[in-house]
Design an enzyme around this catalytic site. Structure first.
Site, short mmCIF file in Angstrom:
data_model
loop_
_atom_site.label_atom_id
_atom_site.label_comp_id
_atom_site.label_asym_id
_atom_site.label_seq_id
_atom_site.Cartn_x
_atom_site.Cartn_y
_atom_site.Cartn_z
N SER A 40 0.84 -1.20 0.00
CA SER A 40 0.00 0.00 0.00
C SER A 40 0.87 1.25 0.00
O SER A 40 2.08 1.18 0.23
CB SER A 40 -0.94 0.03 1.22
OG SER A 40 -0.18 0.09 2.43
N LEU A 79 3.22 4.36 -0.36
CA LEU A 79 4.47 4.60 -1.08
C LEU A 79 5.03 3.32 -1.68
O LEU A 79 5.53 3.31 -2.81
CB LEU A 79 5.51 5.21 -0.13
CG LEU A 79 5.13 6.49 0.62
CD1 LEU A 79 6.27 6.91 1.55
CD2 LEU A 79 4.78 7.61 -0.34
N ASP A 132 5.30 -7.44 3.10
CA ASP A 132 4.28 -6.71 3.85
C ASP A 132 3.53 -7.67 4.76
O ASP A 132 3.52 -8.89 4.51
CB ASP A 132 3.28 -6.05 2.88
CG ASP A 132 2.67 -4.77 3.45
OD1 ASP A 132 1.98 -4.87 4.49
OD2 ASP A 132 2.87 -3.70 2.87
N ASP A 154 7.37 -9.75 8.31
CA ASP A 154 7.51 -8.85 9.45
C ASP A 154 8.93 -8.31 9.41
O ASP A 154 9.89 -9.06 9.63
CB ASP A 154 7.26 -9.63 10.75
CG ASP A 154 7.47 -8.79 12.01
OD1 ASP A 154 7.90 -7.62 11.89
OD2 ASP A 154 7.24 -9.31 13.11
N VAL A 155 9.08 -7.03 9.11
CA VAL A 155 10.44 -6.48 8.91
C VAL A 155 11.28 -6.52 10.18
O VAL A 155 12.51 -6.39 10.11
CB VAL A 155 10.38 -5.04 8.36
CG1 VAL A 155 9.79 -5.03 6.96
CG2 VAL A 155 9.65 -4.10 9.29
N CYS A 163 9.89 0.78 2.61
CA CYS A 163 8.79 1.73 2.82
C CYS A 163 7.94 1.37 4.04
O CYS A 163 7.01 2.11 4.37
CB CYS A 163 7.89 1.79 1.59
SG CYS A 163 8.71 2.32 0.09
N SER A 171 11.49 10.75 6.80
CA SER A 171 10.37 11.70 6.81
C SER A 171 10.94 13.06 7.15
O SER A 171 11.99 13.15 7.83
CB SER A 171 9.33 11.30 7.86
OG SER A 171 8.42 12.36 8.11
N TYR A 196 7.93 8.93 16.36
CA TYR A 196 8.05 8.88 14.92
C TYR A 196 9.31 9.63 14.46
O TYR A 196 10.08 9.13 13.64
CB TYR A 196 6.80 9.47 14.28
CG TYR A 196 6.75 9.33 12.78
CD1 TYR A 196 6.52 8.09 12.19
CD2 TYR A 196 6.90 10.44 11.95
CE1 TYR A 196 6.46 7.96 10.81
CE2 TYR A 196 6.85 10.32 10.58
CZ TYR A 196 6.63 9.07 10.00
OH TYR A 196 6.57 8.95 8.63
N LYS A 213 12.59 8.06 12.48
CA LYS A 213 12.98 8.53 11.15
C LYS A 213 14.32 9.26 11.19
O LYS A 213 15.09 9.22 10.22
CB LYS A 213 11.89 9.42 10.57
CG LYS A 213 10.58 8.69 10.30
CD LYS A 213 10.76 7.53 9.33
CE LYS A 213 9.47 6.89 8.92
NZ LYS A 213 9.65 5.79 7.94
#
Length: 256
Positions: free
Chosen positions: A15, A17, A36, A59-60, A86, A149, A162, A166
């Site tokens: 989904s 990006l 994903d 699962d990253v 992403c 970000s 967050y 990032k």
């Protein structure tokens, strides 16, 4: 890199990006593995694109899970040379709330684990696989593109977790590029601003217009296709390395 006759992995590829990037890579002829947790969306996307595009539920934050996805990519009939991360999550909470309550510890750890540690996990395992391919022009074996970000620089009130996650992705960019220079792998990062992903899509139109109005130019939300275009520009431009690119229409976020 001058050819897309290669294998690629895209985390968070079901989904937003990631999906836009998967679509663009596939359109240019790459054999893409979608990583994903969204199994239904991921399978549907892979089926719709057909060809050499596959989905692996991933699962990253789990080394074994990412390794299985990398093995899917390296098992295709072309070398793995592109890895784009992403996958990410968000969280909004002040360090100390209005009532004096402290930031949720587990939430902070989860955001950093998914966004930063997950990106590292994909980078290290994909990088290992890419390093074993034959070198191309200038000795290049492949390229890794990570996602940060503008919150890494302009974190707003409530974005502590967050922004920290990032900021870590930004901080990894140069040392990773230096580490991987010995095996011919470039590393760059994209730091998007306000992009019209499913998260922003849930906002009322009035709120979306207000966000767009705050962007100097162009006065619109970014599009996932903008991200995909920049990611592939990085892939193609062999002299881009160790750099973070803001994709934000000159936006600088206010405190709130």
């Amino acid at each position: 890199m001058k050819t897309y006759d290669v294998a690629a992995v895209v985390s968070g590829g079901a989904s937003g990006l990631g999906e836009a990037t998967v679509r663009e890579l596939t359109a240019r002829g790459a054999a893409v593995t979608i990583l994903d947790l969204q199994e239904e969306r991921g399978k549907a996307l892979a089926d719709s694109l057909g060809g050499h595009t596959t989905f692996v539920r991933t699962d990253v934050t789990d080394p074994a899970s990412v390794q299985a996805a990398i093995e899917d990519a390296t098992g295709k009939d072309r070398p793995l040379r592109i890895a784009i991360s992403c996958a990410g999550i968000g969280w909004a909470q002040r360090t100390v709330g209005r009532g004096g309550e402290p930031h949720d510890f587990d939430a902070f750890v989860k955001v950093v684990t998914v966004n930063l540690v997950g990106t590292f996990n994909v980078m290290r395992l994909a990088g290992s696989a890419i390093s074993q391919t034959e070198p191309l022009e200038d000795g290049e074996r492949g390229v890794i593109v990570n996602t940060a970000s503008i919150a890494a620089y302009d974190g707003q009130i409530g974005q502590l977790a967050y922004s920290a996650s990032k900021g870590g992705v930004v901080g990894m960019t140069l040392p990773a590029a230096r580490d991987l220079s010995t095996v011919g792998i470039r590393v760059c990062t994209i730091a998007p601003g306000l992009v019209d992903t499913p998260l922003l899509g849930a906002l009322p139109e009035e709120a979306r217009q207000a966000l767009s109005a705050g962007i100097p130019f162009p006065k619109r939300l970014g599009r996932p296709a903008d991200f995909a275009e920049l990611a592939l520009d990085i892939v193609e431009h062999g002299y881009l390395n160790g750099e973070v690119f803001r994709m934000d229409g000159a936006l600088r976020m206010a405190p709130r």
